[in-house]
Design a protein around this motif. Structure first.
Motif, PDB file in Angstrom:
ATOM      1  N   MET A  23      38.864  11.562  71.092  1.00 43.89           N
ATOM      2  CA  MET A  23      38.801  12.098  72.459  1.00 43.89           C
ATOM      3  C   MET A  23      37.365  12.472  72.817  1.00 43.89           C
ATOM      4  SD  MET A  23      42.140  14.507  72.830  1.00 43.89           S
ATOM      5  CE  MET A  23      43.778  13.872  72.577  1.00 43.89           C
ATOM      6  N   LEU A  24      36.669  13.083  71.877  1.00 46.10           N
ATOM      7  CA  LEU A  24      35.264  13.431  72.115  1.00 46.10           C
ATOM      8  C   LEU A  24      34.430  12.167  72.315  1.00 46.10           C
ATOM      9  CD1 LEU A  24      32.963  15.483  72.271  1.00 46.10           C
ATOM     10  CD2 LEU A  24      32.815  15.358  69.766  1.00 46.10           C
ATOM     11  N   ARG A  25      34.648  11.163  71.487  1.00 40.71           N
ATOM     12  CA  ARG A  25      33.875   9.918  71.597  1.00 40.71           C
ATOM     13  C   ARG A  25      34.075   9.233  72.944  1.00 40.71           C
ATOM     14  NH1 ARG A  25      34.810   6.282  66.542  1.00 40.71           N
ATOM     15  NH2 ARG A  25      33.082   5.137  67.460  1.00 40.71           N
ATOM     16  N   VAL A  26      35.321   9.136  73.421  1.00 41.15           N
ATOM     17  CA  VAL A  26      35.542   8.467  74.708  1.00 41.15           C
ATOM     18  C   VAL A  26      35.013   9.315  75.858  1.00 41.15           C
ATOM     19  CG1 VAL A  26      37.492   7.060  73.910  1.00 41.15           C
ATOM     20  CG2 VAL A  26      37.942   9.254  75.023  1.00 41.15           C
ATOM     21  N   THR A  27      35.090  10.629  75.726  1.00 44.71           N
ATOM     22  CA  THR A  27      34.543  11.513  76.756  1.00 44.71           C
ATOM     23  C   THR A  27      33.030  11.359  76.831  1.00 44.71           C
ATOM     24  OG1 THR A  27      36.364  13.080  76.484  1.00 44.71           O
ATOM     25  CG2 THR A  27      34.362  13.913  77.537  1.00 44.71           C
ATOM     26  N   GLN A  28      32.382  11.299  75.686  1.00 43.37           N
ATOM     27  CA  GLN A  28      30.930  11.097  75.665  1.00 43.37           C
ATOM     28  C   GLN A  28      30.548   9.740  76.244  1.00 43.37           C
ATOM     29  OE1 GLN A  28      30.331  11.902  71.479  1.00 43.37           O
ATOM     30  NE2 GLN A  28      29.625  13.981  71.905  1.00 43.37           N
ATOM     31  N   ALA A  29      31.455   8.760  76.147  1.00 41.75           N
ATOM     32  CA  ALA A  29      31.197   7.423  76.689  1.00 41.75           C
ATOM     33  C   ALA A  29      31.495   7.351  78.186  1.00 41.75           C
ATOM     34  CB  ALA A  29      32.033   6.379  75.940  1.00 41.75           C
ATOM     35  N   GLY A  30      32.110   8.400  78.743  1.00 37.99           N
ATOM     36  CA  GLY A  30      32.344   8.428  80.177  1.00 37.99           C
ATOM     37  C   GLY A  30      33.789   8.509  80.614  1.00 37.99           C
ATOM     38  N   ALA A  31      34.734   8.430  79.690  1.00 34.07           N
ATOM     39  CA  ALA A  31      36.152   8.512  80.054  1.00 34.07           C
ATOM     40  C   ALA A  31      36.548   9.949  80.364  1.00 34.07           C
ATOM     41  CB  ALA A  31      37.020   7.962  78.923  1.00 34.07           C
ATOM     42  N   ILE A  32      37.663  10.094  81.031  1.00 34.66           N
ATOM     43  CA  ILE A  32      38.253  11.401  81.299  1.00 34.66           C
ATOM     44  C   ILE A  32      39.546  11.472  80.500  1.00 34.66           C
ATOM     45  CG2 ILE A  32      39.290  12.898  83.052  1.00 34.66           C
ATOM     46  CD1 ILE A  32      37.476  11.319  85.087  1.00 34.66           C
ATOM     47  N   VAL A  33      39.606  12.375  79.533  1.00 36.38           N
ATOM     48  CA  VAL A  33      40.818  12.567  78.738  1.00 36.38           C
ATOM     49  C   VAL A  33      41.666  13.594  79.483  1.00 36.38           C
ATOM     50  CG1 VAL A  33      41.775  13.325  76.543  1.00 36.38           C
ATOM     51  CG2 VAL A  33      39.651  11.987  76.585  1.00 36.38           C
ATOM     52  N   MET A  34      42.851  13.173  79.853  1.00 37.14           N
ATOM     53  CA  MET A  34      43.706  13.992  80.711  1.00 37.14           C
ATOM     54  C   MET A  34      45.134  14.006  80.171  1.00 37.14           C
ATOM     55  SD  MET A  34      43.756  13.440  84.779  1.00 37.14           S
ATOM     56  CE  MET A  34      44.511  14.596  85.862  1.00 37.14           C
ATOM     57  N   PRO A  35      45.380  14.788  79.112  1.00 39.01           N
ATOM     58  CA  PRO A  35      46.743  14.838  78.571  1.00 39.01           C
ATOM     59  C   PRO A  35      47.733  15.348  79.625  1.00 39.01           C
ATOM     60  CG  PRO A  35      45.176  15.880  77.077  1.00 39.01           C
ATOM     61  CD  PRO A  35      44.460  15.649  78.372  1.00 39.01           C
ATOM     62  N   PRO A  36      48.945  14.857  79.606  1.00 39.61           N
ATOM     63  CA  PRO A  36      49.936  15.297  80.599  1.00 39.61           C
ATOM     64  C   PRO A  36      50.453  16.702  80.288  1.00 39.61           C
ATOM     65  CG  PRO A  36      50.867  13.620  79.168  1.00 39.61           C
ATOM     66  CD  PRO A  36      49.429  13.768  78.786  1.00 39.61           C
ATOM     67  N   VAL A  37      49.646  17.672  80.630  1.00 37.95           N
ATOM     68  CA  VAL A  37      49.981  19.076  80.393  1.00 37.95           C
ATOM     69  C   VAL A  37      50.528  19.663  81.690  1.00 37.95           C
ATOM     70  CG1 VAL A  37      49.030  21.326  79.752  1.00 37.95           C
ATOM     71  CG2 VAL A  37      48.164  19.245  78.644  1.00 37.95           C
ATOM     72  N   PRO A  38      51.727  20.265  81.643  1.00 33.95           N
ATOM     73  CA  PRO A  38      52.315  20.811  82.869  1.00 33.95           C
ATOM     74  C   PRO A  38      51.469  21.941  83.462  1.00 33.95           C
ATOM     75  CG  PRO A  38      53.954  20.723  81.113  1.00 33.95           C
ATOM     76  CD  PRO A  38      52.615  20.424  80.495  1.00 33.95           C
ATOM     77  N   ALA A  39      51.457  22.014  84.790  1.00 33.38           N
ATOM     78  CA  ALA A  39      50.832  23.119  85.503  1.00 33.38           C
ATOM     79  C   ALA A  39      51.957  24.095  85.865  1.00 33.38           C
ATOM     80  CB  ALA A  39      50.133  22.607  86.754  1.00 33.38           C
ATOM     81  N   PHE A  40      52.032  25.212  85.163  1.00 35.56           N
ATOM     82  CA  PHE A  40      53.158  26.117  85.370  1.00 35.56           C
ATOM     83  C   PHE A  40      52.996  27.005  86.602  1.00 35.56           C
ATOM     84  CE2 PHE A  40      53.600  24.969  80.886  1.00 35.56           C
ATOM     85  CZ  PHE A  40      54.902  24.504  80.916  1.00 35.56           C
ATOM     86  N   TYR A  41      51.787  27.081  87.172  1.00 32.79           N
ATOM     87  CA  TYR A  41      51.615  27.866  88.397  1.00 32.79           C
ATOM     88  C   TYR A  41      52.399  27.268  89.557  1.00 32.79           C
ATOM     89  CZ  TYR A  41      48.077  24.375  89.780  1.00 32.79           C
ATOM     90  OH  TYR A  41      47.431  23.207  90.095  1.00 32.79           O
ATOM     91  N   THR A  42      52.812  26.009  89.428  1.00 32.97           N
ATOM     92  CA  THR A  42      53.611  25.375  90.485  1.00 32.97           C
ATOM     93  C   THR A  42      55.087  25.742  90.380  1.00 32.97           C
ATOM     94  OG1 THR A  42      54.029  23.380  89.185  1.00 32.97           O
ATOM     95  CG2 THR A  42      52.027  23.420  90.549  1.00 32.97           C
ATOM     96  N   LYS A  43      55.454  26.448  89.319  1.00 34.25           N
ATOM     97  CA  LYS A  43      56.844  26.839  89.064  1.00 34.25           C
ATOM     98  C   LYS A  43      57.778  25.632  89.078  1.00 34.25           C
ATOM     99  CE  LYS A  43      56.019  31.445  90.717  1.00 34.25           C
ATOM    100  NZ  LYS A  43      56.196  32.422  91.759  1.00 34.25           N
ATOM    101  N   PRO A  44      57.514  24.630  88.205  1.00 29.31           N
ATOM    102  CA  PRO A  44      58.344  23.430  88.192  1.00 29.31           C
ATOM    103  C   PRO A  44      59.782  23.750  87.788  1.00 29.31           C
ATOM    104  CG  PRO A  44      56.947  23.490  86.244  1.00 29.31           C
ATOM    105  CD  PRO A  44      56.519  24.638  87.122  1.00 29.31           C
ATOM    106  N   VAL A  45      60.704  23.051  88.417  1.00 29.73           N
ATOM    107  CA  VAL A  45      62.120  23.228  88.124  1.00 29.73           C
ATOM    108  C   VAL A  45      62.653  22.023  87.358  1.00 29.73           C
ATOM    109  CG1 VAL A  45      64.416  23.537  89.150  1.00 29.73           C
ATOM    110  CG2 VAL A  45      62.438  24.705  90.137  1.00 29.73           C
ATOM    111  N   THR A  46      62.152  20.842  87.698  1.00 32.22           N
ATOM    112  CA  THR A  46      62.638  19.612  87.082  1.00 32.22           C
ATOM    113  C   THR A  46      61.501  18.870  86.381  1.00 32.22           C
ATOM    114  OG1 THR A  46      62.202  18.235  89.025  1.00 32.22           O
ATOM    115  CG2 THR A  46      64.351  19.360  88.939  1.00 32.22           C
ATOM    116  N   VAL A  47      61.863  17.916  85.564  1.00 32.61           N
ATOM    117  CA  VAL A  47      60.867  17.046  84.940  1.00 32.61           C
ATOM    118  C   VAL A  47      60.118  16.279  86.019  1.00 32.61           C
ATOM    119  CG1 VAL A  47      60.557  15.024  83.443  1.00 32.61           C
ATOM    120  CG2 VAL A  47      62.129  16.838  82.762  1.00 32.61           C
ATOM    121  N   ASP A  48      60.816  15.898  87.072  1.00 32.56           N
ATOM    122  CA  ASP A  48      60.173  15.194  88.183  1.00 32.56           C
ATOM    123  C   ASP A  48      59.088  16.053  88.841  1.00 32.56           C
ATOM    124  OD1 ASP A  48      60.757  12.521  88.527  1.00 32.56           O
ATOM    125  OD2 ASP A  48      61.558  12.838  90.543  1.00 32.56           O
ATOM    126  N   ASP A  49      59.327  17.365  88.932  1.00 29.91           N
ATOM    127  CA  ASP A  49      58.295  18.264  89.470  1.00 29.91           C
ATOM    128  C   ASP A  49      57.037  18.200  88.616  1.00 29.91           C
ATOM    129  OD1 ASP A  49      60.120  19.142  91.404  1.00 29.91           O
ATOM    130  OD2 ASP A  49      60.601  21.001  90.314  1.00 29.91           O
TER     131      ASP A  49
END
Length: 185
Positions: free
Chosen positions: A134-160
């Protein structure tokens, strides 16, 4: 017009690729899709969708074995590329420059041409090799963006959760998606 490459690999989380492609199909965006063999298996195991459905949401599809496709050349202009979900195998290939498939070559092209490359790396827990890659690709210019939920949105479903994550990806390209919530304090 926005022209995006969407690559789907065999990591768990194929619903994210489905939702991303559905959102892009509603935008003025040209989508070039590459799906690995493992991704096709994962899609069918995790969802009720088939590869034909994904292909119907794209303007053009390619075999991952077709390293002579337009996407394999820097002279083919694209706005950027998203690998979602991104397996750690794909991450390792990108990090090492091992461009033996179209997904890996297209990602390599984005890096060398300084085009946005988003990797939705889907693995947990992470070991030192994953983190180093992840560090190597970031240093090469990629954006590492794991699918981490944003809980401030108060998701109810997986679709949210999927909508919020897809919204974050599209925001990187100046695109919006209905239901995406930004933090306003």
């Amino acid at each position: 017009m926005t022209r995006l490459v969407v690559a789907v690999t065999g990591a768990s989380g194929s619903i994210l690729a489905v939702r991303l492609l559905e959102a892009l199909a509603q935008r003025d965006c040209e989508v070039h899709l590459v799906v690995s063999d493992a991704a096709q298996q994962t899609l069918e195991l995790e969802t009720d969708y088939k590869l034909d459905y994904l292909a119907s949401l794209a303007d053009r599809t390619y075999s991952n074995r077709d390293v002579s496709a337009a996407l394999a050349s820097g002279s083919f202009p694209v706005t950027g590329m998203v690998v979602v979900p991104c397996s750690v195998k794909t991450l390792a290939g990108i990090a090492s420059g091992y461009a033996e498939s179209l997904i890996l070559r297209a990602a390599d092209v984005c890096l060398k041409e300084r085009r946005p490359l988003i990797l939705a790396v889907r693995e947990t827990p992470l070991n030192a090799i994953h983190l180093d890659n992840m560090l190597r690709v970031t240093q090469a210019g990629a954006i590492v963006m794991p699918p981490v939920p944003a809980f401030y949105t108060k998701p109810v479903t997986v679709d949210d959760i999927c909508t919020q994550f897809v919204g974050r990806i599209l925001a990187r390209f100046g695109l919006s998606v209905a239901g995406y919530q930004v933090w306003e304090g």
